[in-house]
Motif scaffolding. Structure first.
Motif, PDB file in Angstrom:
ATOM      1  N   GLN A 172       0.828  -1.205   0.000  1.00 46.34           N
ATOM      2  CA  GLN A 172       0.000   0.000   0.000  1.00 46.34           C
ATOM      3  C   GLN A 172       0.862   1.255   0.000  1.00 46.34           C
ATOM      4  O   GLN A 172       0.547   2.249  -0.650  1.00 46.34           O
ATOM      5  CB  GLN A 172      -0.925  -0.003   1.220  1.00 46.34           C
ATOM      6  N   SER A 173       1.975   1.213   0.758  1.00 44.63           N
ATOM      7  CA  SER A 173       2.887   2.357   0.797  1.00 44.63           C
ATOM      8  C   SER A 173       3.493   2.605  -0.571  1.00 44.63           C
ATOM      9  O   SER A 173       3.626   3.754  -1.012  1.00 44.63           O
ATOM     10  CB  SER A 173       3.999   2.104   1.826  1.00 44.63           C
ATOM     11  N   ILE A 174       3.867   1.530  -1.258  1.00 48.55           N
ATOM     12  CA  ILE A 174       4.465   1.658  -2.583  1.00 48.55           C
ATOM     13  C   ILE A 174       3.435   2.174  -3.588  1.00 48.55           C
ATOM     14  O   ILE A 174       3.727   3.049  -4.410  1.00 48.55           O
ATOM     15  CB  ILE A 174       5.048   0.304  -3.038  1.00 48.55           C
ATOM     16  N   MET A 175       2.219   1.642  -3.530  1.00 52.60           N
ATOM     17  CA  MET A 175       1.164   2.138  -4.412  1.00 52.60           C
ATOM     18  C   MET A 175       0.875   3.608  -4.146  1.00 52.60           C
ATOM     19  O   MET A 175       0.615   4.376  -5.079  1.00 52.60           O
ATOM     20  CB  MET A 175      -0.110   1.316  -4.226  1.00 52.60           C
ATOM     21  N   LEU A 176       0.906   3.992  -2.865  1.00 54.22           N
ATOM     22  CA  LEU A 176       0.676   5.391  -2.504  1.00 54.22           C
ATOM     23  C   LEU A 176       1.709   6.279  -3.168  1.00 54.22           C
ATOM     24  O   LEU A 176       1.378   7.319  -3.749  1.00 54.22           O
ATOM     25  CB  LEU A 176       0.731   5.557  -0.987  1.00 54.22           C
ATOM     26  N   HIS A 177       2.960   5.877  -3.087  1.00 54.08           N
ATOM     27  CA  HIS A 177       4.029   6.663  -3.709  1.00 54.08           C
ATOM     28  C   HIS A 177       3.815   6.805  -5.208  1.00 54.08           C
ATOM     29  O   HIS A 177       3.916   7.910  -5.764  1.00 54.08           O
ATOM     30  CB  HIS A 177       5.379   6.004  -3.432  1.00 54.08           C
ATOM     31  N   LEU A 178       3.517   5.686  -5.878  1.00 49.59           N
ATOM     32  CA  LEU A 178       3.356   5.722  -7.328  1.00 49.59           C
ATOM     33  C   LEU A 178       2.138   6.538  -7.738  1.00 49.59           C
ATOM     34  O   LEU A 178       2.176   7.271  -8.729  1.00 49.59           O
ATOM     35  CB  LEU A 178       3.249   4.290  -7.866  1.00 49.59           C
ATOM     36  N   PHE A 179       1.049   6.419  -6.982  1.00 49.83           N
ATOM     37  CA  PHE A 179      -0.153   7.189  -7.292  1.00 49.83           C
ATOM     38  C   PHE A 179       0.097   8.678  -7.096  1.00 49.83           C
ATOM     39  O   PHE A 179      -0.367   9.508  -7.889  1.00 49.83           O
ATOM     40  CB  PHE A 179      -1.309   6.727  -6.407  1.00 49.83           C
ATOM     41  N   GLU A 180       0.836   9.017  -6.040  1.00 52.51           N
ATOM     42  CA  GLU A 180       1.172  10.421  -5.800  1.00 52.51           C
ATOM     43  C   GLU A 180       2.039  10.957  -6.932  1.00 52.51           C
ATOM     44  O   GLU A 180       1.897  12.115  -7.345  1.00 52.51           O
ATOM     45  CB  GLU A 180       1.892  10.568  -4.471  1.00 52.51           C
ATOM     46  N   ASP A 181       2.943  10.121  -7.431  1.00 55.86           N
ATOM     47  CA  ASP A 181       3.790  10.556  -8.544  1.00 55.86           C
ATOM     48  C   ASP A 181       2.958  10.784  -9.807  1.00 55.86           C
ATOM     49  O   ASP A 181       3.240  11.703 -10.580  1.00 55.86           O
ATOM     50  CB  ASP A 181       4.878   9.509  -8.817  1.00 55.86           C
ATOM     51  N   VAL A 182       1.952   9.921 -10.020  1.00 53.45           N
ATOM     52  CA  VAL A 182       1.072  10.109 -11.177  1.00 53.45           C
ATOM     53  C   VAL A 182       0.370  11.466 -11.083  1.00 53.45           C
ATOM     54  O   VAL A 182       0.342  12.241 -12.057  1.00 53.45           O
ATOM     55  CB  VAL A 182       0.032   8.970 -11.255  1.00 53.45           C
ATOM     56  N   LEU A 183      -0.184  11.757  -9.899  1.00 55.54           N
ATOM     57  CA  LEU A 183      -0.852  13.046  -9.694  1.00 55.54           C
ATOM     58  C   LEU A 183       0.141  14.198  -9.807  1.00 55.54           C
ATOM     59  O   LEU A 183      -0.167  15.254 -10.377  1.00 55.54           O
ATOM     60  CB  LEU A 183      -1.530  13.075  -8.319  1.00 55.54           C
ATOM     61  N   GLY A 184       1.332  13.979  -9.243  1.00 52.47           N
ATOM     62  CA  GLY A 184       2.357  15.020  -9.296  1.00 52.47           C
ATOM     63  C   GLY A 184       2.754  15.366 -10.715  1.00 52.47           C
ATOM     64  O   GLY A 184       2.881  16.558 -11.067  1.00 52.47           O
ATOM     65  N   TRP A 185       2.926  14.356 -11.545  1.00 55.09           N
ATOM     66  CA  TRP A 185       3.309  14.610 -12.933  1.00 55.09           C
ATOM     67  C   TRP A 185       2.175  15.255 -13.719  1.00 55.09           C
ATOM     68  O   TRP A 185       2.420  16.020 -14.653  1.00 55.09           O
ATOM     69  CB  TRP A 185       3.751  13.307 -13.610  1.00 55.09           C
ATOM     70  N   ALA A 186       0.942  14.941 -13.357  1.00 57.92           N
ATOM     71  CA  ALA A 186      -0.195  15.606 -14.004  1.00 57.92           C
ATOM     72  C   ALA A 186      -0.169  17.102 -13.697  1.00 57.92           C
ATOM     73  O   ALA A 186      -0.404  17.943 -14.582  1.00 57.92           O
ATOM     74  CB  ALA A 186      -1.513  14.981 -13.519  1.00 57.92           C
ATOM     75  N   VAL A 187       0.163  17.430 -12.434  1.00 55.31           N
ATOM     76  CA  VAL A 187       0.268  18.837 -12.042  1.00 55.31           C
ATOM     77  C   VAL A 187       1.447  19.502 -12.760  1.00 55.31           C
ATOM     78  O   VAL A 187       1.338  20.651 -13.223  1.00 55.31           O
ATOM     79  CB  VAL A 187       0.431  18.957 -10.514  1.00 55.31           C
ATOM     80  N   VAL A 188       2.572  18.788 -12.856  1.00 56.74           N
ATOM     81  CA  VAL A 188       3.744  19.333 -13.558  1.00 56.74           C
ATOM     82  C   VAL A 188       3.416  19.587 -15.029  1.00 56.74           C
ATOM     83  O   VAL A 188       3.859  20.585 -15.617  1.00 56.74           O
ATOM     84  CB  VAL A 188       4.942  18.365 -13.430  1.00 56.74           C
ATOM     85  N   LEU A 189       2.638  18.697 -15.622  1.00 57.48           N
ATOM     86  CA  LEU A 189       2.238  18.860 -17.021  1.00 57.48           C
ATOM     87  C   LEU A 189       1.444  20.152 -17.196  1.00 57.48           C
ATOM     88  O   LEU A 189       1.696  20.934 -18.128  1.00 57.48           O
ATOM     89  CB  LEU A 189       1.396  17.659 -17.452  1.00 57.48           C
TER      90      LEU A 189
END
Length: 320
Positions: A172-189
């Motif tokens: 769950q911790s690993i999925m949390l990190h990856l999901f946050e990165d997905v959202l983060g990159w969407a914001v960066v885009l």
């Protein structure tokens, strides 16, 4: 009447049907997440330097740190699957919590680092190459999105209180990190598009702080949940009050006490209780025991331990 104590234990290993295929699939997914994070952190670092983006450079450090944490998670995940020993009578399931704990702390440390990097970008502003930043964001979305979906789909499932793989606090911790990165990159885009059309380079620092605060908040929440498991709190998916109410509905039971429910790893739940029975009802103690174990399974308790008693006043643990 003489005191009559009968201790019954249900071997939890018989109720934890972990399929080898699911286990290997989950391990390969974690390994994929490790290599993707390690490789992409290098790509991010180079891309961040070339684009002058503090947000991307900070996230490169964040991803590199997480790659090490995920590597540790893979190691401890394998250790957690070892069977019980004379020293660890419940097995090594709790070792996976160490990885979840470490990953949460790494995420918090990365968030603090990103805030400092953003602060420095405000003091020393640089021109951002928005086009390169945009393409890195698209690549980041694709890489982290793929890794997140791979781990999510390989997590297993539950039915009738039994665990078929499932996501413990580690995955769950690993999925949390990856999901946050997905959202983060969407914001960066989005930020890259704004910088490209407006020339507002300060957006880069603002995005860095926003991403850092978001990651820090969720990492703190995951850290608290992990600590709850380590401190043996009642699992969130178990309603202790409802369990006791349902147990009292079983014919032949006159009292339920000394009820304890906790989780080994956030996925595999353990429960114990004392049940006082009335033999005058015609129900055998074995029949009552079978119904108790079945009911505990419905309440998502995979490892039940039940002590059958015939005299409530003789138990020294009734107020524990």
């Amino acid at each position: 009447m003489a005191n009559n104590y009968e201790h019954k234990n249900c071997n939890g290993d018989n109720h934890n049907h972990k399929f080898t295929g699911i286990k290997h699939s989950k391990e390969s997914s974690l390994a994929l997440a490790f290599w993707l994070n390690l490789f992409f952190s290098i790509v991010e670092l180079i891309g961040g330097i070339l684009t002058n983006s503090t947000a991307i450079i900070a996230d490169a450090f964040h991803d590199f740190m997480d790659a090490g944490a995920i590597g540790l998670a893979i190691l401890l995940e394998n250790v957690s699957d070892k069977k019980r020993t004379a020293k660890f009578s419940y097995g090594y399931k709790r070792f996976s919590l160490l990885a979840a704990l470490g990953l949460s702390i790494f995420l918090l440390a990365g968030s603090v680092t990103m805030v400092f990097a953003a602060y420095n970008s405000f003091l020393n502003p640089k021109e951002i190459h928005s086009v390169g930043m945009l393409w890195l964001a698209v690549l980041g979305l694709a890489v982290n999105g793929f890794a997140f979906l791979r781990i999510k789909n390989d997590g297993g499932h539950y039915h009738q209180g039994h665990s078929h793989g499932g996501h413990n606090h580690n995955s769950q911790s690993i999925m949390l990190h990856l999901f946050e990165d997905v959202l983060g990159w969407a914001v960066v885009l989005i930020g890259a598009a704004i910088i490209h059309f407006t020339g507002w380079n300060w957006i880069d620092g603002f995005l860095t702080i926003a991403i850092a605060l978001y990651i820090g908040f969720n990492a703190s929440k995951n850290l608290i949940n992990t600590l709850k498991v380590m401190l043996q709190s009642v699992p969130e998916n178990v309603n202790l009050s409802q369990l006791e109410t349902d147990l009292h509905q079983i014919e032949g039971i006159t009292n339920i006490h000394d009820v304890h429910v906790w989780s080994l790893d956030g996925n595999y739940n353990v429960g114990s209780l004392h049940a006082v029975v009335n033999n005058a009802t015609g129900k055998t103690e074995q029949d009552i025991l079978n119904k108790i174990i079945k009911l505990m399974g419905k309440h998502r308790i995979q490892h039940p331990t039940v002590q059958i008693e015939t005299n409530f006043n003789s138990c020294q643990l009734k107020h524990c």
